[in-house]
Design a protein around this motif. Structure first.
Motif, PDB file in Angstrom:
ATOM      1  N   SER A 103       7.165  -0.773 -12.401  1.00 15.58           N
ATOM      2  CA  SER A 103       7.354  -0.273 -13.754  1.00 15.58           C
ATOM      3  C   SER A 103       7.490   1.245 -13.696  1.00 15.58           C
ATOM      4  CB  SER A 103       6.177  -0.678 -14.653  1.00 15.58           C
ATOM      5  OG  SER A 103       4.970  -0.108 -14.193  1.00 15.58           O
ATOM      6  N   ASP A 104       8.104   1.811 -14.716  1.00 19.50           N
ATOM      7  CA  ASP A 104       8.291   3.266 -14.760  1.00 19.50           C
ATOM      8  C   ASP A 104       6.974   4.025 -14.828  1.00 19.50           C
ATOM      9  OD1 ASP A 104      11.058   3.042 -14.647  1.00 19.50           O
ATOM     10  OD2 ASP A 104      11.303   3.130 -16.825  1.00 19.50           O
ATOM     11  N   ASP A 105       5.914   3.338 -15.280  1.00 18.85           N
ATOM     12  CA  ASP A 105       4.625   4.007 -15.449  1.00 18.85           C
ATOM     13  C   ASP A 105       3.593   3.624 -14.383  1.00 18.85           C
ATOM     14  OD1 ASP A 105       4.181   1.385 -16.272  1.00 18.85           O
ATOM     15  OD2 ASP A 105       2.968   1.952 -18.005  1.00 18.85           O
ATOM     16  N   VAL A 106       4.017   2.992 -13.302  1.00 19.33           N
ATOM     17  CA  VAL A 106       3.044   2.522 -12.315  1.00 19.33           C
ATOM     18  C   VAL A 106       2.269   3.686 -11.694  1.00 19.33           C
ATOM     19  CG1 VAL A 106       4.534   2.472 -10.251  1.00 19.33           C
ATOM     20  CG2 VAL A 106       2.622   0.883 -10.437  1.00 19.33           C
ATOM     21  N   GLU A 107       0.975   3.487 -11.549  1.00 22.02           N
ATOM     22  CA  GLU A 107       0.094   4.395 -10.817  1.00 22.02           C
ATOM     23  C   GLU A 107      -0.836   3.541  -9.976  1.00 22.02           C
ATOM     24  OE1 GLU A 107      -1.973   7.426 -12.989  1.00 22.02           O
ATOM     25  OE2 GLU A 107      -0.133   8.220 -13.848  1.00 22.02           O
ATOM     26  N   MET A 108      -1.000   3.935  -8.703  1.00 23.18           N
ATOM     27  CA  MET A 108      -1.812   3.172  -7.760  1.00 23.18           C
ATOM     28  C   MET A 108      -2.728   4.107  -6.981  1.00 23.18           C
ATOM     29  SD  MET A 108       1.301   0.871  -6.186  1.00 23.18           S
ATOM     30  CE  MET A 108       2.417   2.278  -6.062  1.00 23.18           C
ATOM     31  N   LEU A 109      -3.890   3.617  -6.649  1.00 27.84           N
ATOM     32  CA  LEU A 109      -4.791   4.292  -5.731  1.00 27.84           C
ATOM     33  C   LEU A 109      -4.611   3.645  -4.371  1.00 27.84           C
ATOM     34  CD1 LEU A 109      -7.280   6.071  -4.987  1.00 27.84           C
ATOM     35  CD2 LEU A 109      -8.691   4.130  -5.706  1.00 27.84           C
ATOM     36  N   GLU A 110      -4.349   4.448  -3.339  1.00 31.52           N
ATOM     37  CA  GLU A 110      -4.229   3.925  -1.982  1.00 31.52           C
ATOM     38  C   GLU A 110      -5.292   4.579  -1.111  1.00 31.52           C
ATOM     39  OE1 GLU A 110      -0.650   2.877   0.907  1.00 31.52           O
ATOM     40  OE2 GLU A 110      -0.846   5.037   0.606  1.00 31.52           O
ATOM     41  N   ILE A 111      -5.999   3.753  -0.334  1.00 29.10           N
ATOM     42  CA  ILE A 111      -7.012   4.234   0.608  1.00 29.10           C
ATOM     43  C   ILE A 111      -6.646   3.715   1.982  1.00 29.10           C
ATOM     44  CG2 ILE A 111      -9.467   4.180   1.242  1.00 29.10           C
ATOM     45  CD1 ILE A 111     -10.057   3.762  -1.764  1.00 29.10           C
ATOM     46  N   THR A 112      -6.666   4.613   2.980  1.00 29.98           N
ATOM     47  CA  THR A 112      -6.290   4.250   4.346  1.00 29.98           C
ATOM     48  C   THR A 112      -7.264   4.820   5.358  1.00 29.98           C
ATOM     49  OG1 THR A 112      -4.908   6.217   4.683  1.00 29.98           O
ATOM     50  CG2 THR A 112      -3.828   4.266   3.744  1.00 29.98           C
ATOM     51  N   THR A 113      -7.312   4.171   6.514  1.00 34.81           N
ATOM     52  CA  THR A 113      -7.971   4.756   7.680  1.00 34.81           C
ATOM     53  C   THR A 113      -7.028   4.570   8.862  1.00 34.81           C
ATOM     54  OG1 THR A 113      -9.116   2.714   8.317  1.00 34.81           O
ATOM     55  CG2 THR A 113     -10.307   4.211   6.867  1.00 34.81           C
ATOM     56  N   PRO A 114      -6.759   5.631   9.549  1.00 31.18           N
ATOM     57  CA  PRO A 114      -7.104   7.013   9.229  1.00 31.18           C
ATOM     58  C   PRO A 114      -6.221   7.554   8.107  1.00 31.18           C
ATOM     59  CG  PRO A 114      -5.697   6.986  11.162  1.00 31.18           C
ATOM     60  CD  PRO A 114      -5.944   5.544  10.775  1.00 31.18           C
ATOM     61  N   ALA A 115      -6.409   8.826   7.759  1.00 33.29           N
ATOM     62  CA  ALA A 115      -5.609   9.445   6.713  1.00 33.29           C
ATOM     63  C   ALA A 115      -4.158   9.574   7.146  1.00 33.29           C
ATOM     64  CB  ALA A 115      -6.187  10.818   6.355  1.00 33.29           C
ATOM     65  N   GLY A 116      -3.931  10.006   8.357  1.00 38.49           N
ATOM     66  CA  GLY A 116      -2.582  10.153   8.891  1.00 38.49           C
ATOM     67  C   GLY A 116      -2.254   8.968   9.787  1.00 38.49           C
ATOM     68  N   PHE A 117      -1.069   8.421   9.621  1.00 40.06           N
ATOM     69  CA  PHE A 117      -0.697   7.249  10.408  1.00 40.06           C
ATOM     70  C   PHE A 117       0.828   7.202  10.526  1.00 40.06           C
ATOM     71  CE2 PHE A 117      -1.391   6.100   5.989  1.00 40.06           C
ATOM     72  CZ  PHE A 117      -0.180   5.535   5.629  1.00 40.06           C
ATOM     73  N   ALA A 118       1.300   6.494  11.526  1.00 35.56           N
ATOM     74  CA  ALA A 118       2.741   6.335  11.742  1.00 35.56           C
ATOM     75  C   ALA A 118       3.267   5.189  10.895  1.00 35.56           C
ATOM     76  CB  ALA A 118       3.016   6.061  13.212  1.00 35.56           C
ATOM     77  N   THR A 119       4.493   5.349  10.412  1.00 37.32           N
ATOM     78  CA  THR A 119       5.207   4.302   9.676  1.00 37.32           C
ATOM     79  C   THR A 119       6.493   4.014  10.418  1.00 37.32           C
ATOM     80  OG1 THR A 119       4.281   4.934   7.549  1.00 37.32           O
ATOM     81  CG2 THR A 119       6.363   3.720   7.509  1.00 37.32           C
ATOM     82  N   GLU A 120       6.750   2.738  10.650  1.00 39.25           N
ATOM     83  CA  GLU A 120       7.959   2.310  11.356  1.00 39.25           C
ATOM     84  C   GLU A 120       8.799   1.453  10.431  1.00 39.25           C
ATOM     85  OE1 GLU A 120       9.223  -0.516  15.141  1.00 39.25           O
ATOM     86  OE2 GLU A 120       7.161  -0.562  14.383  1.00 39.25           O
ATOM     87  N   GLU A 121      10.051   1.898  10.184  1.00 30.64           N
ATOM     88  CA  GLU A 121      10.964   1.050   9.439  1.00 30.64           C
ATOM     89  C   GLU A 121      11.446  -0.052  10.371  1.00 30.64           C
ATOM     90  OE1 GLU A 121      14.009   3.194   7.346  1.00 30.64           O
ATOM     91  OE2 GLU A 121      12.515   4.298   6.165  1.00 30.64           O
ATOM     92  N   THR A 122      11.491  -1.276   9.852  1.00 30.14           N
ATOM     93  CA  THR A 122      11.840  -2.436  10.667  1.00 30.14           C
ATOM     94  C   THR A 122      12.924  -3.236   9.961  1.00 30.14           C
ATOM     95  OG1 THR A 122      10.268  -3.926   9.595  1.00 30.14           O
ATOM     96  CG2 THR A 122       9.428  -2.601  11.426  1.00 30.14           C
ATOM     97  N   GLY A 123      13.502  -4.165  10.654  1.00 38.90           N
ATOM     98  CA  GLY A 123      14.397  -5.111  10.006  1.00 38.90           C
ATOM     99  C   GLY A 123      13.575  -6.137   9.249  1.00 38.90           C
ATOM    100  N   ALA A 124      14.288  -6.959   8.497  1.00 43.18           N
ATOM    101  CA  ALA A 124      13.600  -8.018   7.756  1.00 43.18           C
ATOM    102  C   ALA A 124      12.888  -8.956   8.707  1.00 43.18           C
ATOM    103  CB  ALA A 124      14.615  -8.802   6.916  1.00 43.18           C
ATOM    104  N   PRO A 125      11.740  -9.488   8.303  1.00 43.34           N
ATOM    105  CA  PRO A 125      11.027 -10.428   9.158  1.00 43.34           C
ATOM    106  C   PRO A 125      11.895 -11.672   9.404  1.00 43.34           C
ATOM    107  CG  PRO A 125       9.851 -10.104   7.066  1.00 43.34           C
ATOM    108  CD  PRO A 125      11.097  -9.296   7.026  1.00 43.34           C
ATOM    109  N   GLY A 126      11.699 -12.257  10.525  1.00 48.92           N
ATOM    110  CA  GLY A 126      12.530 -13.414  10.724  1.00 48.92           C
ATOM    111  C   GLY A 126      12.198 -14.192  11.883  1.00 48.92           C
TER     112      GLY A 126
END
Length: 126
Positions: A103-126
């Motif tokens: 939605s245009d008004d979405v707000e979310m709280l995200e909590i992670t461990t650790p604070a900094g982490f790697a993100t890998e773009e992948t292909g669709a699962p299959g």
């Protein structure tokens, strides 16, 4: 390292972050914990829709709690999940997922461990 006391208020600015269609407000937890834990509020940028890209994160813990509006995620092995204000999802480490719509008004709280982490773009699962 000893954790530090930290306070953030609602008027703190939102900034650019991982996804271009969202804005992020740092809650100061990463600095207070020496990077062991991260927490931020994520909100939709006005006029920007989702750009669904399959990806996964290298981290130990990730939780999203919807504060306002709604969001639809798609998870490998789970399908699409719609979250609304008050909904919470634990995203297990490494699960492949993508944000499908919000939605245009979405707000979310995200909590992670650790604070900094790697993100890998992948292909669709299959």
């Amino acid at each position: 390292m000893t954790a530090q006391f930290s306070v953030r208020h609602a008027d703190e600015p939102f900034e650019e972050g991982l996804r271009g269609f969202f804005a992020y407000r740092d809650l100061g937890i990463a600095a207070a914990t020496g990077g062991r834990v991260g927490a931020h509020v994520i909100r939709a940028k006005p006029g920007h829709g989702a750009e669904p890209v399959w990806h996964r994160h290298e981290l130990g813990f990730q939780m999203v709690y919807v504060l306002k509006g709604w969001v639809v995620f798609e998870y490998e092995g789970q399908g699409e999940v719609r979250l609304e204000a008050g909904s919470c999802v634990h995203q297990p480490p490494g699960i492949r997922h993508r944000e499908v719509a919000h939605s245009d008004d979405v707000e979310m709280l995200e909590i992670t461990t650790p604070a900094g982490f790697a993100t890998e773009e992948t292909g669709a699962p299959g």
